[in-house]
Scaffold this motif. Structure first.
Motif, PDB file in Angstrom:
ATOM      1  N   PHE A   1      -3.012  11.228  -0.170  1.00  0.00           N
ATOM      2  CA  PHE A   1      -3.306   9.870  -0.621  1.00  0.00           C
ATOM      3  C   PHE A   1      -2.333   8.874   0.015  1.00  0.00           C
ATOM      4  O   PHE A   1      -2.743   7.800   0.458  1.00  0.00           O
ATOM      5  CB  PHE A   1      -3.248   9.795  -2.151  1.00  0.00           C
TER       6      PHE A   1
ATOM      7  N   LYS B   1      -3.493   5.865   2.497  1.00  0.00           N
ATOM      8  CA  LYS B   1      -3.156   4.474   2.180  1.00  0.00           C
ATOM      9  C   LYS B   1      -2.378   3.815   3.322  1.00  0.00           C
ATOM     10  O   LYS B   1      -2.654   2.674   3.692  1.00  0.00           O
ATOM     11  CB  LYS B   1      -2.333   4.397   0.893  1.00  0.00           C
TER      12      LYS B   1
ATOM     13  N   SER C   1     -10.176   7.371  -4.840  1.00  0.00           N
ATOM     14  CA  SER C   1      -8.837   7.978  -4.872  1.00  0.00           C
ATOM     15  C   SER C   1      -8.915   9.409  -5.376  1.00  0.00           C
ATOM     16  O   SER C   1      -8.255  10.308  -4.844  1.00  0.00           O
ATOM     17  CB  SER C   1      -7.910   7.172  -5.784  1.00  0.00           C
ATOM     18  N   ARG C   2      -9.711   9.632  -6.397  1.00  0.00           N
ATOM     19  CA  ARG C   2      -9.881  10.971  -6.943  1.00  0.00           C
ATOM     20  C   ARG C   2     -10.479  11.910  -5.891  1.00  0.00           C
ATOM     21  O   ARG C   2     -10.086  13.073  -5.787  1.00  0.00           O
ATOM     22  CB  ARG C   2     -10.753  10.909  -8.201  1.00  0.00           C
TER      23      ARG C   2
ATOM     24  N   ASP D   1       1.691   1.593  -3.701  1.00  0.00           N
ATOM     25  CA  ASP D   1       0.543   2.129  -4.433  1.00  0.00           C
ATOM     26  C   ASP D   1       0.372   3.617  -4.155  1.00  0.00           C
ATOM     27  O   ASP D   1       0.176   4.418  -5.071  1.00  0.00           O
ATOM     28  CB  ASP D   1      -0.728   1.364  -4.068  1.00  0.00           C
ATOM     29  N   GLY D   2       0.454   3.997  -2.882  1.00  0.00           N
ATOM     30  CA  GLY D   2       0.279   5.406  -2.527  1.00  0.00           C
ATOM     31  C   GLY D   2       1.353   6.295  -3.119  1.00  0.00           C
ATOM     32  O   GLY D   2       1.066   7.339  -3.724  1.00  0.00           O
TER      33      GLY D   2
ATOM     34  N   THR E   1      -9.837   6.113 -10.366  1.00  0.00           N
ATOM     35  CA  THR E   1     -10.653   5.517  -9.312  1.00  0.00           C
ATOM     36  C   THR E   1     -11.383   6.616  -8.549  1.00  0.00           C
ATOM     37  O   THR E   1     -10.747   7.551  -8.055  1.00  0.00           O
ATOM     38  CB  THR E   1      -9.759   4.708  -8.343  1.00  0.00           C
TER      39      THR E   1
ATOM     40  N   HIS F   1       0.825  -1.214   0.000  1.00  0.00           N
ATOM     41  CA  HIS F   1       0.000   0.000   0.000  1.00  0.00           C
ATOM     42  C   HIS F   1       0.856   1.261   0.000  1.00  0.00           C
ATOM     43  O   HIS F   1       0.438   2.289  -0.547  1.00  0.00           O
ATOM     44  CB  HIS F   1      -1.007  -0.060   1.144  1.00  0.00           C
TER      45      HIS F   1
ATOM     46  N   THR G   1       1.164   6.460  -6.979  1.00  0.00           N
ATOM     47  CA  THR G   1       0.045   7.323  -7.384  1.00  0.00           C
ATOM     48  C   THR G   1       0.409   8.783  -7.191  1.00  0.00           C
ATOM     49  O   THR G   1       0.148   9.622  -8.060  1.00  0.00           O
ATOM     50  CB  THR G   1      -1.237   6.972  -6.592  1.00  0.00           C
TER      51      THR G   1
ATOM     52  N   GLU H   1      -6.071  10.452 -12.045  1.00  0.00           N
ATOM     53  CA  GLU H   1      -6.556   9.274 -11.316  1.00  0.00           C
ATOM     54  C   GLU H   1      -7.939   8.903 -11.819  1.00  0.00           C
ATOM     55  O   GLU H   1      -8.792   9.763 -12.007  1.00  0.00           O
ATOM     56  CB  GLU H   1      -6.592   9.557  -9.816  1.00  0.00           C
TER      57      GLU H   1
END
Length: 151
Positions: free
Chosen positions: A99, A103, A77-78, A57-58, A74, A54, A61, A72
């Protein structure tokens, strides 16, 4: 993610993002070991993998949004990124930092939550915690590969 513009080679940013994810994971795991030693012992490597997945991913992103100019797709997430943009620090720090924090907080919460389940039902607990890790690792790795390919 939709690409807009970049200044640095994307592959370099992907490597730096992965390094930052490792550093954040190490810091968070050290805090877990200090404040929740039983959780660290019980969840072990799968707990670390969940946090790393995670974090990756964070961070990936955040790099994609703030540095490379991706968008983004999702909705949740957006929404987090839009909240970060509305905060005064969003203009100077970028929007990805919130974000990353969200996460990491969610991943830590899940590891803490799963510790009892892993202790009572190790096979199922580790399997489910591994699935949670995969949910972060998949998009994080996808982002890094995307950055490297579009470099």
């Amino acid at each position: 993610m939709v690409r807009h513009r970049t200044r640095q080679p994307s592959a370099v940013l992907a490597v730096r993002g992965a390094r930052l994810a490792v550093i954040l994971t190490g810091m968070l795991w050290a805090a877990t070991q200090f404040f929740y030693p039983d959780v660290a012992i019980i969840t072990g490597a799968v707990g670390v993998l969940t946090l790393f997945a995670h974090a990756l991913d964070g961070v990936s992103t955040a790099v994609g949004i703030d540095v490379l100019g991706f968008g983004e797709q999702t909705p949740l997430s957006r929404a987090i990124l839009e909240i970060a943009h509305s905060i005064p620090a969003g203009d100077s720090l970028g929007v990805g930092w919130l974000f990353v924090l969200v996460k990491l907080a969610i991943a830590e919460f899940v590891v803490l939550l799963f510790a009892d389940y892993v202790a009572s039902e190790p096979t199922e607990g580790y399997l489910l915690l591994g699935v949670v890790a995969a949910v972060g690792l998949g998009p994080g790795a996808h982002n890094l590969i995307l950055f490297a390919i579009t470099g």
